[in-house]
Design an enzyme around this catalytic site. Structure first.
Site, PDB file in Angstrom:
ATOM      1  N   LYS A 237       1.053   4.398   6.980  1.00 32.88           N
ATOM      2  CA  LYS A 237       0.435   5.210   5.928  1.00 32.88           C
ATOM      3  C   LYS A 237       1.035   6.613   5.981  1.00 32.88           C
ATOM      4  O   LYS A 237       1.843   6.938   6.844  1.00 32.88           O
ATOM      5  CB  LYS A 237      -1.089   5.315   6.120  1.00 32.88           C
ATOM      6  CG  LYS A 237      -1.839   3.996   6.185  1.00 32.88           C
ATOM      7  CD  LYS A 237      -1.835   3.231   4.878  1.00 32.88           C
ATOM      8  CE  LYS A 237      -2.589   1.905   5.033  1.00 32.88           C
ATOM      9  NZ  LYS A 237      -2.440   1.043   3.829  1.00 32.88           N
TER      10      LYS A 237
ATOM     11  N   SER B 210       0.806  -1.224   0.000  1.00 31.30           N
ATOM     12  CA  SER B 210       0.000   0.000   0.000  1.00 31.30           C
ATOM     13  C   SER B 210       0.839   1.274   0.000  1.00 31.30           C
ATOM     14  O   SER B 210       0.329   2.338  -0.337  1.00 31.30           O
ATOM     15  CB  SER B 210      -0.942   0.023   1.204  1.00 31.30           C
ATOM     16  OG  SER B 210      -0.213   0.159   2.408  1.00 31.30           O
TER      17      SER B 210
END
Length: 208
Positions: free
Chosen positions: A99, A44
């Site tokens: 993230k 991701s």
């Protein structure tokens, strides 16, 4: 003579034992309060962080000082937009995610056809990638998860929270899907890649 030899050996053993004990205490302190080893589990955050990258995470960069002297001895700062953060996953606190911070508390975030807007201004994101040229909107999506991938909001980030997203924007389970991240769940900031299964050239690379 034999007694002196035994005494000397005893002293050497004691010194080694004390050294090992002190090292163990130091390592425990560092791994508990200063750094954390972390391995990237998914793609991701590619291409910034690759699957299998091993990181050291700075756990003190965002912590609040207890004593005034700590402000000068150990540099700390507030979380900023574009910071990469490691945090406890809100839906399963036993798991850690990584993230990038996109929006801070009080800001309005909106995504229009893959373009992120903060307070109605387009956000420049040189770090992100889109591997799917398709854009899902209300006319051509099949599931709600498809729609919010490319078109989301507008929403206001509540107090004490962050909006985080992966750099691999079309393949990231992030705040678009599981909502805002409580800032208190942030554990630290990736500091250095100390091993990479996919690229030896990334070893000891500083994470930005």
């Amino acid at each position: 003579m034999e007694e002196k030899r035994k005494k000397r050996e005893k002293n050497i053993f004691r010194e080694y034992f004390e050294l090992i004990a002190e090292t163990a205490v130091f390592v425990f302190f560092v791994m508990t309060f200063v750094v954390q080893a972390f391995q990237i589990p998914t793609g991701s955050m590619e291409p910034t962080l690759l699957v299998g990258d091993f990181l050291l995470v700075n756990k003190m960069v965002y912590s609040r000082p207890v004593y005034p002297l700590e402000k000068f001895m150990l540099p700390r700062r507030e979380i900023r937009r574009e910071d990469i953060v490691v945090f406890k996953f809100p839906q399963d606190l036993s798991r850690d995610f990584v993230k990038r911070v996109i929006a801070l508390e009080g800001e309005k975030i909106e995504i229009r056809d893959k373009q992120v807007f903060i307070n109605d201004e387009p956000l420049s994101e040189p770090y992100k990638v889109h591997n799917d040229r398709n854009i899902f909107n209300r006319e051509n999506y099949y599931h709600y998860d498809d729609l919010i991938r490319d078109n989301f909001g507008p929403v206001i980030v509540p107090k004490g929270h962050l909006f985080v997203m992966g750099d691999n924007r079309d393949n990231s389970l992030d705040s678009r899907y599981w909502s805002f991240l409580p800032a208190e769940y942030v554990k630290g900031k990736p500091w250095v890649i100390y091993f990479s299964r996919r690229s030896l050239g990334r070893i000891l690379k500083i994470v930005h």
